[in-house]
Design an enzyme around this catalytic site. Sequence first.
Site, PDB file in Angstrom:
ATOM      1  N   GLY A   1      13.874  39.431  80.757  1.00 30.74           N
ATOM      2  CA  GLY A   1      14.822  39.377  79.623  1.00 30.74           C
ATOM      3  C   GLY A   1      16.140  39.294  79.757  1.00 30.74           C
ATOM      4  CG  LEU A   2      19.570  36.386  81.656  1.00 34.09           C
ATOM      5  CD1 LEU A   2      20.471  37.504  82.022  1.00 34.09           C
ATOM      6  CD2 LEU A   2      19.648  35.529  82.868  1.00 34.09           C
ATOM      7  CB  THR A   3      17.646  33.826  77.418  1.00 34.40           C
ATOM      8  OG1 THR A   3      17.792  33.084  78.700  1.00 34.40           O
ATOM      9  CG2 THR A   3      18.246  32.585  76.333  1.00 34.40           C
TER      10      THR A   3
ATOM     11  CD  GLU B   1      13.289  30.505  86.539  1.00 35.83           C
ATOM     12  OE1 GLU B   1      13.983  30.591  87.510  1.00 35.83           O
ATOM     13  OE2 GLU B   1      12.187  30.748  86.328  1.00 35.83           O
TER      14      GLU B   1
ATOM     15  CB  THR C   1      20.915  23.436  81.039  1.00 34.70           C
ATOM     16  OG1 THR C   1      22.229  23.463  81.594  1.00 34.70           O
ATOM     17  CG2 THR C   1      20.531  24.252  79.890  1.00 34.70           C
TER      18      THR C   1
ATOM     19  CD  GLU D   1      23.331  19.571  80.659  1.00 32.86           C
ATOM     20  OE1 GLU D   1      22.700  20.496  80.583  1.00 32.86           O
ATOM     21  OE2 GLU D   1      23.136  18.349  80.386  1.00 32.86           O
TER      22      GLU D   1
HETATM   23  C1  LIG Z   1      10.055  27.532  77.188  1.00 28.63           C
HETATM   24  C2  LIG Z   1      11.078  28.472  77.685  1.00 28.63           C
HETATM   25  C3  LIG Z   1      10.962  29.708  78.451  1.00 28.63           C
HETATM   26  C4  LIG Z   1      12.003  30.447  78.741  1.00 28.63           C
HETATM   27  N1  LIG Z   1      11.622  31.653  79.678  1.00 28.63           N
HETATM   28  C5  LIG Z   1      12.516  32.445  79.818  1.00 28.63           C
HETATM   29  C6  LIG Z   1      12.319  33.807  80.314  1.00 28.63           C
HETATM   30  O1  LIG Z   1      11.395  34.049  80.616  1.00 28.63           O
HETATM   31  N2  LIG Z   1      13.617  34.534  80.456  1.00 28.63           N
HETATM   32  C7  LIG Z   1      14.982  34.448  80.002  1.00 28.63           C
HETATM   33  O2  LIG Z   1      15.684  35.222  80.125  1.00 28.63           O
HETATM   34  N3  LIG Z   1      15.092  33.170  79.560  1.00 28.63           N
HETATM   35  C8  LIG Z   1      13.971  32.056  79.385  1.00 28.63           C
HETATM   36  N4  LIG Z   1      14.282  30.972  78.832  1.00 28.63           N
HETATM   37  C9  LIG Z   1      15.707  30.538  78.483  1.00 28.63           C
HETATM   38  C10 LIG Z   1      16.297  29.521  79.316  1.00 28.63           C
HETATM   39  O3  LIG Z   1      16.758  29.992  80.578  1.00 28.63           O
HETATM   40  C11 LIG Z   1      17.468  29.117  78.444  1.00 28.63           C
HETATM   41  O4  LIG Z   1      17.165  28.395  77.305  1.00 28.63           O
HETATM   42  C12 LIG Z   1      18.533  28.165  79.300  1.00 28.63           C
HETATM   43  O5  LIG Z   1      19.064  29.010  80.088  1.00 28.63           O
HETATM   44  C13 LIG Z   1      19.478  27.360  78.320  1.00 28.63           C
HETATM   45  O6  LIG Z   1      20.165  28.486  77.505  1.00 28.63           O
HETATM   46  P1  LIG Z   1      20.218  28.176  75.745  1.00 28.63           P
HETATM   47  O7  LIG Z   1      18.903  27.630  75.365  1.00 28.63           O
HETATM   48  O8  LIG Z   1      20.964  29.179  75.263  1.00 28.63           O
HETATM   49  O9  LIG Z   1      21.254  26.891  75.873  1.00 28.63           O
HETATM   50  P2  LIG Z   1      22.959  26.729  75.888  1.00 28.63           P
HETATM   51  O10 LIG Z   1      23.141  27.775  76.978  1.00 28.63           O
HETATM   52  O11 LIG Z   1      23.331  27.248  74.423  1.00 28.63           O
HETATM   53  O12 LIG Z   1      23.156  25.335  75.955  1.00 28.63           O
HETATM   54  C14 LIG Z   1      23.115  24.168  75.208  1.00 28.63           C
HETATM   55  C15 LIG Z   1      23.722  23.022  75.811  1.00 28.63           C
HETATM   56  O13 LIG Z   1      25.053  23.257  76.343  1.00 28.63           O
HETATM   57  C16 LIG Z   1      25.120  23.094  77.793  1.00 28.63           C
HETATM   58  N5  LIG Z   1      26.054  23.921  78.225  1.00 28.63           N
HETATM   59  C17 LIG Z   1      26.108  25.320  78.065  1.00 28.63           C
HETATM   60  N6  LIG Z   1      27.311  25.815  78.892  1.00 28.63           N
HETATM   61  C18 LIG Z   1      27.916  24.466  79.413  1.00 28.63           C
HETATM   62  C19 LIG Z   1      29.008  24.432  80.239  1.00 28.63           C
HETATM   63  N7  LIG Z   1      29.998  25.333  80.830  1.00 28.63           N
HETATM   64  N8  LIG Z   1      29.075  23.178  80.606  1.00 28.63           N
HETATM   65  C20 LIG Z   1      28.593  22.163  80.295  1.00 28.63           C
HETATM   66  N9  LIG Z   1      27.444  22.186  79.594  1.00 28.63           N
HETATM   67  C21 LIG Z   1      27.170  23.488  79.180  1.00 28.63           C
HETATM   68  C22 LIG Z   1      23.831  23.324  78.145  1.00 28.63           C
HETATM   69  O14 LIG Z   1      23.473  22.645  79.456  1.00 28.63           O
HETATM   70  C23 LIG Z   1      22.953  22.607  77.192  1.00 28.63           C
HETATM   71  O15 LIG Z   1      22.805  21.326  77.234  1.00 28.63           O
HETATM   72  C24 LIG Z   1      13.394  30.248  78.434  1.00 28.63           C
HETATM   73  C25 LIG Z   1      13.582  28.944  77.827  1.00 28.63           C
HETATM   74  C26 LIG Z   1      12.507  27.976  77.517  1.00 28.63           C
HETATM   75  C27 LIG Z   1      12.811  26.955  76.503  1.00 28.63           C
END
Ligand SMILES: Cc1cc2nc3c(=O)[nH]c(=O)nc-3n(C[C@H](O)[C@H](O)[C@H](O)COP(=O)(O)OP(=O)(O)OC[C@H]3O[C@@H](n4cnc5c(N)ncnc54)[C@H](O)[C@@H]3O)c2cc1C
Length: 384
Positions: free
Chosen positions: A125-127, A367, A369, A371
């Site tokens: 649980g990180l996100t 894990e 994006t 970017e």
């Molecule tokens: C099906 C699924 C399973 C998952 N499982 C887990 C899990 O088990 N545990 C867990 O902790 N998380 C989990 N996640 C979360 C996942 O790791 C995050 O969705 C991912 O890290 C992106 O975070 P966000 O969704 O908040 O997008 P955001 O961080 O809000 O990003 C939105 C957009 O902005 C871009 N962006 C953000 N910051 C920057 C920057 N500095 N420069 C350029 N572009 C940027 C991103 O690349 C993206 O395109 C899961 C996600 C999904 C969809």
Amino acid sequence: MFGFELNEEQETFRKTVEDFARGVVAPKAHEYDESGDFPYDVVAAMAEMGLFGLPFPEEYGGMGGDYFTLCLALEELARADSSVAITLEAGVSLGAMPVYRFGTEAQKQQWLPELCAGRSLAAFGLTEPGGGSDAGATRTTARLDDGEWVINGSKSFITNGGTDVTRLVTVTAVTGIGDGDRKEISSILVPVPASGFSVSKKYSKVGWHASDTRGLAFDDVRVPEANLLGEMGRGYANFLSILDEGRIAISAIAVGLAQACVDESVKYAAERRAFGHNIGAFQAIQFKIADMETRAHVARLAYYDAASRMLAGRPFKKQSAMAKLYSSEIAVTNAREATQIFGGYGFMNEYPVARHWRDSKVLEIGEGTSEVQRMLIARELGVR
Ligand SMILES: Cc1cc2nc3c(=O)[nH]c(=O)nc-3n(C[C@H](O)[C@H](O)[C@H](O)COP(=O)(O)OP(=O)(O)OC[C@H]3O[C@@H](n4cnc5c(N)ncnc54)[C@H](O)[C@@H]3O)c2cc1C
């Protein structure tokens, strides 16, 4: 390691998982994709094979293998069904691995045997709702009260967060304010179910339908002080290092999906007829398949390289980010091209390529994006 041939033992193992994926996983993939049910029977069969204990020592109930062997299994499973592959990846690489890497001996003895046996699943649980890429912006808090951590906050998109066999959630939480007003983030083991802990209903997702993904809420959840995982204030850094490894595993899953698109396309090109020929006779189709195979092969070499560096104890952060970036992007490309080769049938959910197409996109997101991978690679090159 120089050269990328599997040794005999690795090849035998890969073949065993390939046979399992073809015989047990693939026949059920469509049914689970449609129902969105968690594949308990397939997970139990994987547990029976020892896959949940693959990279852990035998003293904790593991198979005594290594991380690369886990990746080989993930690639073969993803050739059949990405939901099953990500269930194993999240259970082992994100769920159990933090306990193994950072846990005390008592924590390892308590959790690893049942996680290795696949009787229980652990989630990572990180996100949080407010940020995934910027996971350091954690808002979940944990404060000490009478020898217990009291946890409040929420987490989003947590894989394996709410299955019937989920018994442990490891969370990052703000445990104080450090130098320069920086948040001090620690990680804490939360056995579940627990009073004050709740999970959302499953998200309705584009792909990975049979993988369990939930929002988690913590409302005055109390766990013993001894459930701190790793050093106080090191939770965020420790979780990031788990993700460095996890990216190799995601790369392996992406390669499996990319290869599955080749497998399906080769078969279809030999069967489908147009203008008096199999469509495989058309150079446009041949070139698409040749490019798909080339991309899958190069992506495989990228994750082999990252895993080999990791196992040799050499720096691998840049290589794992490059492997994850490249293989997730080519998985999306291969899935799009395979769908094109299948024409209208490629848009029908009963065909595996349609599922691969839907399952591929999240590989560029989870894990870290694409970017974020590019940021990591540039940073490793000293570009700031
Ligand atoms: C099906 C699924 C399973 C998952 N499982 C887990 C899990 O088990 N545990 C867990 O902790 N998380 C989990 N996640 C979360 C996942 O790791 C995050 O969705 C991912 O890290 C992106 O975070 P966000 O969704 O908040 O997008 P955001 O961080 O809000 O990003 C939105 C957009 O902005 C871009 N962006 C953000 N910051 C920057 C920057 N500095 N420069 C350029 N572009 C940027 C991103 O690349 C993206 O395109 C899961 C996600 C999904 C969809």
